[in-house]
Design an enzyme around this catalytic site. Sequence first.
Site, PDB file in Angstrom:
ATOM      1  N   GLY A 319       0.845  -1.191   0.000  1.00 45.96           N
ATOM      2  CA  GLY A 319       0.000   0.000   0.000  1.00 45.96           C
ATOM      3  C   GLY A 319       0.874   1.232   0.000  1.00 45.96           C
ATOM      4  N   ARG A 320       1.549   1.444   1.133  1.00 51.55           N
ATOM      5  CA  ARG A 320       2.481   2.560   1.278  1.00 51.55           C
ATOM      6  C   ARG A 320       3.521   2.574   0.156  1.00 51.55           C
ATOM      7  NH1 ARG A 320       4.094   4.229   6.425  1.00 51.55           N
ATOM      8  NH2 ARG A 320       3.384   2.212   7.192  1.00 51.55           N
ATOM      9  N   ARG A 357       0.518  11.043  11.595  1.00 50.48           N
ATOM     10  CA  ARG A 357       1.522  10.017  11.834  1.00 50.48           C
ATOM     11  C   ARG A 357       2.632  10.461  12.796  1.00 50.48           C
ATOM     12  NH1 ARG A 357       4.631   8.529   8.257  1.00 50.48           N
ATOM     13  NH2 ARG A 357       4.839   6.328   8.871  1.00 50.48           N
ATOM     14  N   TYR A 361       2.870   8.057  16.102  1.00 49.79           N
ATOM     15  CA  TYR A 361       3.983   7.160  16.423  1.00 49.79           C
ATOM     16  C   TYR A 361       5.347   7.691  16.009  1.00 49.79           C
ATOM     17  CZ  TYR A 361       1.950   5.373  11.992  1.00 49.79           C
ATOM     18  OH  TYR A 361       1.365   5.248  10.762  1.00 49.79           O
ATOM     19  N   CYS A 388      -4.730  23.058  18.526  1.00 54.78           N
ATOM     20  CA  CYS A 388      -4.515  23.370  19.944  1.00 54.78           C
ATOM     21  C   CYS A 388      -3.968  22.169  20.697  1.00 54.78           C
ATOM     22  CB  CYS A 388      -5.831  23.850  20.568  1.00 54.78           C
ATOM     23  SG  CYS A 388      -6.402  25.405  19.880  1.00 54.78           S
ATOM     24  N   GLU A 389      -2.831  21.698  20.271  1.00 59.45           N
ATOM     25  CA  GLU A 389      -2.126  20.592  20.910  1.00 59.45           C
ATOM     26  C   GLU A 389      -0.628  20.839  20.774  1.00 59.45           C
ATOM     27  OE1 GLU A 389      -3.432  18.007  22.478  1.00 59.45           O
ATOM     28  OE2 GLU A 389      -5.537  18.298  21.929  1.00 59.45           O
ATOM     29  N   TYR A 418      -1.406   7.036   4.320  1.00 59.93           N
ATOM     30  CA  TYR A 418      -1.874   7.168   5.703  1.00 59.93           C
ATOM     31  C   TYR A 418      -2.006   8.599   6.192  1.00 59.93           C
ATOM     32  CZ  TYR A 418      -1.094   2.199   5.675  1.00 59.93           C
ATOM     33  OH  TYR A 418      -1.140   0.875   5.339  1.00 59.93           O
TER      34      TYR A 418
END
Length: 463
Positions: A319-320, A357, A361, A388-389, A418
Site C-alpha cells: 500500500g504505502r 503520523r 507514532y 490546539c495541541e 496514511y
Amino acid sequence: MSRVHPAGPMHADVLPEEHPVGPADDLNALEPTVWPRSARREEGVVTVGGVDVRDLAREYGTPLYVYDEEDVRSRAKEYVAAFHDGSVHYAGKAFLCTALAKWLNEEGLGLDVCSGGELAVALAAGFPTERITLHGSNKSSAEIAKALEVGVGRIVLDSYEEIARVGYLAQQMGVRAKVMVRVTTGVEAHTHEFIATAHDDQKFGFSRSSGAALEAVRRVLELKQLELVGLHSHIGSQIFEVDGFQVAAHRLAELLVAIRDEHGIELPELDLGGGYGIAYVPGEEPHDPKSIADGLREIVARECRAYELAMPRLTVEPGRAIVGPGGVTLYEVGTVKDVEGLRTYVSVDGGMSDNLRTALYGAEYTAALASRSSEAPPMLSRLVGKHCESGDIVVRDVWFPEDLAAGDLVAVAATGAYCRSMASNYNFVPKPAVVAVRDGRSRVIIRRESAEDLLRLDAEVEA
C-alpha cells in the site's frame, strides 16, 4: 531575536542522538529516494508532474495533498511485473479514492478493503469484485453480507465468531465464499509497536503457537459454504529487513504441513501481506519490487522444498510502497517563531488533522521550502500545525533557510500513504483537497471540504 542555525546556540534536546547534528549539504536539493519521481526545482521552484507548486496553491488552496499520478502508476506496474506469477493487491487503507482505484485496475492490481466504506469506494470505481479481498478484525454482518452479495474474491477470517458469521450469511444467501485464515506467526517485526501486527499479543488473526490457527482451519473446513483457499499473514508496516518474512514463511510452512497431515489437503494460496518500507528521510534504502519478489519467492520455495509441499501462489499487499513516495503535502507558512536558545517553530496552515503520523507514532519526514530557492544559512526548525495541541507536529526536526517567512510554501515529501486516510476534522478544520498531477496538468480527485460540509451533519442546523 536571532534564529537558531549551526553557528548559533543549540539546546541539548533539539535533535535525538541518532540524527545528524548538521543540515543537509544543500537545502534546495530534492533527494530522489524521498521525493516523487517527477519532482524538480525549476528556476528555484518545486514542480511535481510538471506543475509549479505555486500554481497548485493558487488554484486549489493549501493545505493540499498532491499525487504524482505517473509515479503511482509506475510503482504499481513494477510490483505487477515483479510478482508476475502471483497476485498484487493494493492495501486500500493506505489511501483510497475512486480515481486511484481506477488507476490500479488499469494497471492490473487487486484491491484489499477492510471496511464497508472502502468497499463502497471500490464499487463506485467499478473495480472488478473478483479481485477484491475483504480484510478487517471485526467485520459487521452488513459488511460481510455486502461482500458476499457483490462477490468479492476473498474474505480473510480473523476470529472464531467471524468464521461462524461468514458461514451463516453465506448459507442464508446461497453462496460459497472463498476464505483465508489470518495467522499471527509470532514475528516481532523491526518497526514501531503500533504498526507491528504479527506478534501474539495484539488483536489480529489466530495465533499459530497456541494452536488457534489450526483450530480455525478445522472450523472452516467443517462448513461446506466456506472454501478455504489459503493462509494470510501480515507482520507489520514500514519494514526494511527481510528476516521477519523468513521467520513468518517458515512458521506458515509448518502450519501448512500440519493442515496437510491432519486433513489431507495442501492449500493453494499464501498471502504474505505487505508492509514494505519507503524512504521518508535521506539515508533510508527501501527494497525495489523485484528484489522483494525474488526474496519472498526464494524463501517460500525453500520452505516448501524442505517440507515437500507444492509451491503455493503468492499474494502480496503493498500500500504505502505504491502511493507513499508519490504524494506531497503543500502548506503555507503562517508564523515563524524563535524560541531563543532552543529552536525555531515554523507554523503552517495544516497539521495533525491532515498528517497524524508524527503525533501518533513519531514518524519522520523530509520537508523543503518549495515556492523559491534560498541561499540563506540553515536554521534548525520544527514544522508544526495550527491545532490546539503541543503534539501537533508535522516534522520534528528540519533545516529550513533562515529567511523563511510567512507566505512561503513548504512541501512535505512522502505523504501519499496514511495521511489523507487518517485525516480528521479536529478543531472543526475541513479536510484538504487531493489533486493529481501528470504531464504538466492537474485535476482534483477529492474536493476540499468546507465548513458547510461539516455543518450539514449537524442535526440542529437548519437546512
